[in-house]
Design a protein around this motif. Structure first.
Motif, mmCIF file in Angstrom:
data_model
loop_
_atom_site.group_PDB
_atom_site.id
_atom_site.type_symbol
_atom_site.label_atom_id
_atom_site.label_comp_id
_atom_site.label_asym_id
_atom_site.label_seq_id
_atom_site.Cartn_x
_atom_site.Cartn_y
_atom_site.Cartn_z
ATOM 1 N N LYS A 276 4.962 3.113 -9.184
ATOM 2 C CA LYS A 276 3.587 2.622 -9.260
ATOM 3 C C LYS A 276 3.494 1.575 -10.350
ATOM 4 O O LYS A 276 3.856 1.823 -11.495
ATOM 5 C CB LYS A 276 2.605 3.757 -9.564
ATOM 6 N N LEU B 240 -4.933 9.689 -4.451
ATOM 7 C CA LEU B 240 -5.940 8.927 -5.200
ATOM 8 C C LEU B 240 -5.428 7.528 -5.519
ATOM 9 O O LEU B 240 -6.201 6.596 -5.678
ATOM 10 C CB LEU B 240 -6.295 9.638 -6.507
ATOM 11 N N LEU B 241 -4.121 7.409 -5.635
ATOM 12 C CA LEU B 241 -3.501 6.109 -5.884
ATOM 13 C C LEU B 241 -2.470 5.868 -4.795
ATOM 14 O O LEU B 241 -1.819 6.799 -4.334
ATOM 15 C CB LEU B 241 -2.789 6.092 -7.247
ATOM 16 N N ARG B 242 -2.330 4.619 -4.413
ATOM 17 C CA ARG B 242 -1.353 4.271 -3.385
ATOM 18 C C ARG B 242 -0.046 3.901 -4.083
ATOM 19 O O ARG B 242 -0.063 3.072 -4.994
ATOM 20 C CB ARG B 242 -1.913 3.078 -2.624
ATOM 21 N N MET C 270 -13.134 12.895 -4.546
ATOM 22 C CA MET C 270 -12.215 12.122 -3.721
ATOM 23 C C MET C 270 -10.944 12.885 -3.368
ATOM 24 O O MET C 270 -10.220 12.471 -2.472
ATOM 25 C CB MET C 270 -11.852 10.795 -4.395
ATOM 26 N N VAL C 271 -10.632 13.975 -4.076
ATOM 27 C CA VAL C 271 -9.466 14.758 -3.660
ATOM 28 C C VAL C 271 -9.845 15.817 -2.637
ATOM 29 O O VAL C 271 -8.999 16.565 -2.178
ATOM 30 C CB VAL C 271 -8.741 15.448 -4.844
ATOM 31 N N LEU D 44 -10.829 2.822 -5.411
ATOM 32 C CA LEU D 44 -10.161 3.978 -6.012
ATOM 33 C C LEU D 44 -8.850 3.595 -6.672
ATOM 34 O O LEU D 44 -8.411 4.218 -7.619
ATOM 35 C CB LEU D 44 -9.903 5.031 -4.940
ATOM 36 N N ASP D 45 -8.222 2.573 -6.152
ATOM 37 C CA ASP D 45 -6.903 2.223 -6.666
ATOM 38 C C ASP D 45 -6.974 1.599 -8.058
ATOM 39 O O ASP D 45 -7.883 0.875 -8.360
ATOM 40 C CB ASP D 45 -6.236 1.236 -5.702
ATOM 41 N N ARG E 278 -1.658 11.720 -9.339
ATOM 42 C CA ARG E 278 -2.710 11.024 -8.603
ATOM 43 C C ARG E 278 -2.169 10.385 -7.323
ATOM 44 O O ARG E 278 -2.880 10.292 -6.322
ATOM 45 C CB ARG E 278 -3.390 9.994 -9.498
ATOM 46 N N GLU F 101 -13.752 11.495 -8.952
ATOM 47 C CA GLU F 101 -12.340 11.778 -8.692
ATOM 48 C C GLU F 101 -12.190 13.161 -8.053
ATOM 49 O O GLU F 101 -11.407 13.350 -7.125
ATOM 50 C CB GLU F 101 -11.562 11.705 -9.999
#
Lengths: 377, 319
Positions: free
Chosen positions: B16, B57-59, A218-219, A376-377, B52, A215
Motif C-alpha cells: 500500500k 477499507l483501503l484498496r 463502513m466495515v 474512503l481510500d 484496513r 469507519e
C-alpha cells in the motif's frame, strides 16, 4: 435495503433527540428569520426623512408641502430656512430627501405655466432613493392634476380650458395591493429550507468521519447508497416539516394567500429537497472536517441566495450570471413556491422548474454517492 | 459455509502506497481458523494499514488478499459480512445508549429479529454492562466502552475478527479481561487478528507477526520467537545518566548492541560473565554510577529490537 435505511433513520432521530442545540437550530432560527424577513425585508419605502425649504410662502406651496406631510411615505423632519440648512441635513443623514420650493412657484402656476420644484435626494442607497422619487412623482403629479382641474373649473385655464388627460389605472394581478410581504414570505420559506438542509447535510457525514463512526459503519456490509439514503432521509423529513411550519406561519401570521394546489407545492418541495440534499452531500464528501464543511456551505449558500431571484431579478443579471442561476436549486423553487402561493398555476406552467430541480437533484446525488465510494481510500 | 474455511485470512504480497510513501511493503501471510495472531510493532509501522486493507477499507496498491474466501478488493461487501472490526479509535455512537448502539449495529448487520435480543443479551453480559443497558455510552469508562465495541463487532457472529489496537489506553485489569474474551471467542473457532504496541500482549497470541516500517519481519509463535538466538547474552543496566551510559556502552569492549528500555538499558554482550566483571568499572570510569547490572532472559521486545537492528544493519541506512 429498507431495513438498514430504517435503522439509520431511527439512529439519526435518536441522536437528534439527544442534541438540544440541533433541536433549537431547527425550530427557533427559522421562525425568527421568518419574522425578521416578514417585517424587515421589504422594498416598500415608508417615512422617508424629508427636509423642506419653502421660499414661496403661498397657499400653493403650503398645499403641496402638506401633501407630503400627510403621506405616510414621507416624514418631514425639519423646515429649513436656508440652503445651508438643507445641505447640512442631507450631509448629516438627518434627512434623505430635500424639497425646495423656489420663490415665484405659485406665480408661474397661476399663469398656467409649469413651475420647477427642486428635489435633492441622498443617493447613497440608490434603491431607496429611486423608490422615494417614485412616490414623490406620484404626489407631485396628483398635485398638478388637481391644480389644473381647479384652474379649468375656475375658467382660468390656458388653451381654451380643455385638456387631454391620460391616466394610468394599474391593475396588479395576484397581489392587488403590491404588498412586498406577499413576494418575500414565500421566498423566505425556500431560502430558509436551503440554508438549514444544506448546512445540516454538509456536516452530517463529515461529523461521523471525524468521530470515527463512519469507519465502523463502513466495515459493515451496508452499501454506500443505503448509508447515504439513511443519512439524508431524516433531513428530507425535517425539510418537509420545516416548509410546512414556515408556510403555515406565513399564511396564518402574515396572511399570505395560498391559492394554488398544495400537492404541486409538495411535489416541488420534494424535488427541491432532493437537490439541496445533493448539494449538502457533495460538500460533505469534499470536506475533511466539520469546519471545512461549514465554510464550504457558507461559500455556496450566499451565491445561491443572490442568484436565486429572491431579491435581485434574474432578468436584470448579465447573461453569464443568468446561466449560473440554472445551477441554483432555489431559483426553481422560488418560481414554484411563489406561483403556488400567489398565482395558483398548475403543472403546465411549472414543469420546467420541477424538471430543473429533479435533474439537479439526481446529478448531485449521483456525484455524491460516487465520491463517497472513493473518499474512503 | 464460510466459517469452515481452513485459512480464512490470506495476504499475498500486499503493498500500500500513499503517494510516494510506502506504508505496507510486500507483506504475505496466512492465518488458520481459530488462530489468534498478534501484529506487533511501533506506531506507524503499518499494522493498521494492513488491517484496513483486509477489511476492504483501503484498496491494496499491489498484491491481493482473501478474507473468508472473498477477495477484499473485488467483493468487499461479502468480506464485511464475515468480519467484525474494532478500530483504534473508539467508534460507537456516544450519544446513544448501550442498547441503542447494539440494536443499531444489529440492524445494520441484519441480525434476524428473533435472535437479536439473545445476541444483545450476550454482548451486554460479556461487556459486564448488565443494568447499564440504558446508560449513554459517553458516560461509560474506557474498559466498558471497549468491551461494548467488541460486543457490537461480534453481534452478527463473524468467523473472523480484526481488532486494531483494541487495548490502547485501557487499564491493565481491563486489558487482561479483554484478552480472556478473545480467548473464549477463539475457542469457539473465531479467527482473530489483533494489533498492539504492548509487547507483553504477544504472550496471549498463538502467533505474532513483527512489523516494522511496512515490512513483515518475522511471524512465529511467541515461544519459537524466544528460541531465536540473539547471538549473545542479554544484560540489564540501571544507572544515573542514561545518555552518557549509552554512549559509553556503544564503545565498550565485548558489547554488541545497546537499546533503551524505559528507565533501563538492555545490552547484548559476547559473554555475560566477562561483561559483568568488566562493565561496572568501565562505566564508573566514564562517570556513570551503576545501580543495577545483571543477566536477564530476553523478552519478545528484545528479540524484536534486535531483529529490526539486524535488518537495518544488513540494508544500510534507510531514510
Amino acid at each position: 435495503m429498507f431495513e438498514r435505511i430504517l435503522h439509520m433513520l431511527i439512529k439519526e432521530f435518536l441522536e437528534l433527540k439527544r442534541d438540544k442545540w440541533a433541536r433549537f437550530r431547527l425550530i427557533v432560527p427559522p421562525l425568527v428569520q421568518m419574522l425578521v424577513f416578514g417585517y424587515a425585508a421589504t422594498f416598500e419605502v415608508y417615512h422617508v426623512s424629508t427636509v423642506v425649504l419653502d421660499r414661496d410662502h403661498t397657499l400653493e406651496s403650503r398645499d403641496l408641502i402638506s401633501r407630503f406631510a400627510f403621506s405616510d411615505r414621507f416624514r418631514i423632519v425639519r423646515i429649513a430656512a436656508t440652503d445651508a440648512e438643507v445641505e447640512n441635513a442631507i450631509d448629516r443623514s438627518d434627512a434623505a430627501l430635500a424639497i425646495v420650493v423656489h420663490a415665484g412657484f405659485a406665480q408661474l402656476l397661476r399663469k398656467g405655466q409649469s413651475a420647477p420644484l427642486q428635489v435633492i435626494v441622498d443617493g447613497t442607497n440608490s434603491n431607496t432613493a429611486l423608490i422615494a422619487l417614485g412616490y414623490l412623482n406620484q404626489i407631485v403629479a396628483q398635485y398638478s392634476q388637481d391644480y389644473t382641474l381647479d384652474l379649468i373649473r375656475r375658467g382660468i385655464g390656458g388653451a381654451g380650458g380643455k385638456m387631454v388627460q391620460v391616466t394610468i389605472e394599474p391593475r396588479p394581478w395576484y397581489n392587488p395591493d403590491l404588498n412586498g410581504r406577499w413576494f418575500f414570505v414565500p421566498g423566505v420559506v425556500g431560502s430558509l429550507t436551503l440554508v438549514v438542509v444544506v448546512s445540516l447535510t454538509a456536516s452530517a457525514i463529515v461529523r461521523e468521519r471525524e468521530i470515527g463512526t463512519l469507519e465502523q459503519i463502513m466495515v459493515t456490509p451496508i452499501r454506500p447508497a443505503e448509508y447515504i439514503l439513511g443519512k439524508t432521509a431524516p433531513f428530507f423529513l425535517i425539510g418537509l416539516a420545516q416548509v410546512a411550519l414556515v408556510a403555515l406561519f406565513g399564511t396564518l401570521w402574515f396572511h399570505i394567500p395560498f391559492v394554488g394546489n398544495p400537492l404541486i407545492l409538495l411535489l416541488g418541495t420534494c424535488l427541491f429537497l432532493l437537490s439541496t440534499l445533493g448539494l449538502g452531500l457533495l460538500i460533505s464528501t469534499l470536506a475533511k472536517t466539520e469546519q471545512q464543511a461549514f465554510a464550504a456551505s457558507f461559500f455556496v449558500l450566499n451565491p445561491a441566495f443572490i442568484l436565486s431571484g429572491f431579491s435581485f431579478p434574474i432578468a436584470s443579471m448579465p447573461t453569464p450570471m443568468q446561466w449560473l442561476t440554472y445551477l441554483d436549486p432555489l431559483r426553481y423553487y422560488l418560481v414554484v413556491i411563489r406561483a403556488t402561493f400567489l398565482k395558483g398555476v398548475g403543472l403546465d406552467a411549472l414543469w420546467p422548474d420541477l424538471l430543473g430541480m429533479a435533474v439537479l437533484g439526481v446529478v448531485l446525488l449521483a456525484i455524491s454517492i460516487f465520491r463517497f465510494r472513493k473518499s474512503l481510500d | 459455509m464460510t466459517g469452515t474455511i481452513e485459512t480464512p485470512v490470506v495476504a499475498e504480497r500486499l503493498v500500500k502506497r500513499f503517494g510516494s510513501f510506502t506504508a505496507v511493503d510486500d507483506v504475505s501471510f496466512r492465518i488458520a481458523r481459530g488462530e489468534i495472531v498478534g501484529f506487533l510493532g511501533p506506531n506507524g509501522a503499518g499494522k493498521s494499514t494492513i488491517i484496513r486493507m483486509l477489511c476492504g477499507l483501503l484498496r491494496p496498491s499491489e498484491g491481493r488478499a482473501r478474507v473468508a474466501g472473498f477477495d477484499v478488493a473485488r467483493e468487499p461487501e461479502r468480506v464485511r459480512e464475515n468480519i467484525g472490526y474494532m478500530s483504534q479509535k473508539f467508534s460507537l455512537y456516544t450519544d446513544l445508549t448501550v442498547a441503542e448502539n447494539l440494536r443499531f449495529f444489529g440492524g445494520i448487520y441484519r441480525v434476524p429479529r428473533a435472535v437479536l435480543p439473545e445476541r444483545m443479551g450476550f454482548a451486554v453480559e460479556m461487556a459486564g454492562l448488565r443494568h447499564r443497558e440504558n446508560m449513554l455510552v459517553s458516560t461509560l469508562a474506557g474498559g466498558w466502552k471497549q468491551r461494548l465495541a467488541l460486543g457490537c463487532a461480534i453481534l452478527h457472529r463473524p468467523p473472523i475478527l480484526f481488532l486494531d489496537e483494541p487495548t490502547s489506553g485501557v487499564d491493565p485489569e481491563s486489558r487482561r479481561r479483554f484478552w480472556d474474551l478473545i480467548h473464549d471467542l477463539s475457542a469457539d473457532g473465531v479467527t482473530v487478528l489483533v494489533s498492539t504496541h504492548y509487547m507483553d500482549e504477544a504472550e496471549y497470541c498463538n502467533r505474532v507477526a513483527l512489523i516494522d516500517r511496512g515490512r513483515l519481519i518475522e511471524m512465529a509463535s511467541p515461544s519459537a520467537l524466544k528460541q531465536h538466538t540473539l547471538g549473545g547474552d542479554l544484560l540489564v543496566v540501571e544507572c544515573e545518566g542514561m545518555g552518557t551510559a549509552m554512549a559509553a556502552l556503544h564503545e565498550a569492549p565485548g558489547v554488541r548492541d545497546v537499546a533503551a528500555f524505559g528507565n533501563s538499558i538492555h545490552i547484548l554482550v559476547e559473554s555475560a560473565g566477562a561483561a559483568l566483571a568488566a562493565l561496572p568499572d568501565y562505566l564508573a570510569g566514564c562517570g556513570v554510577r551503576v545501580t543495577r547490572i545483571e543477566q536477564i532472559k530476553p523478552t519478545i521486545e528484545d528479540i524484536f529490537v534486535q531483529m529490526i537492528g539486524a535488518e537495518a544493519r544488513a540494508e544500510g541506512p534507510r531514510p
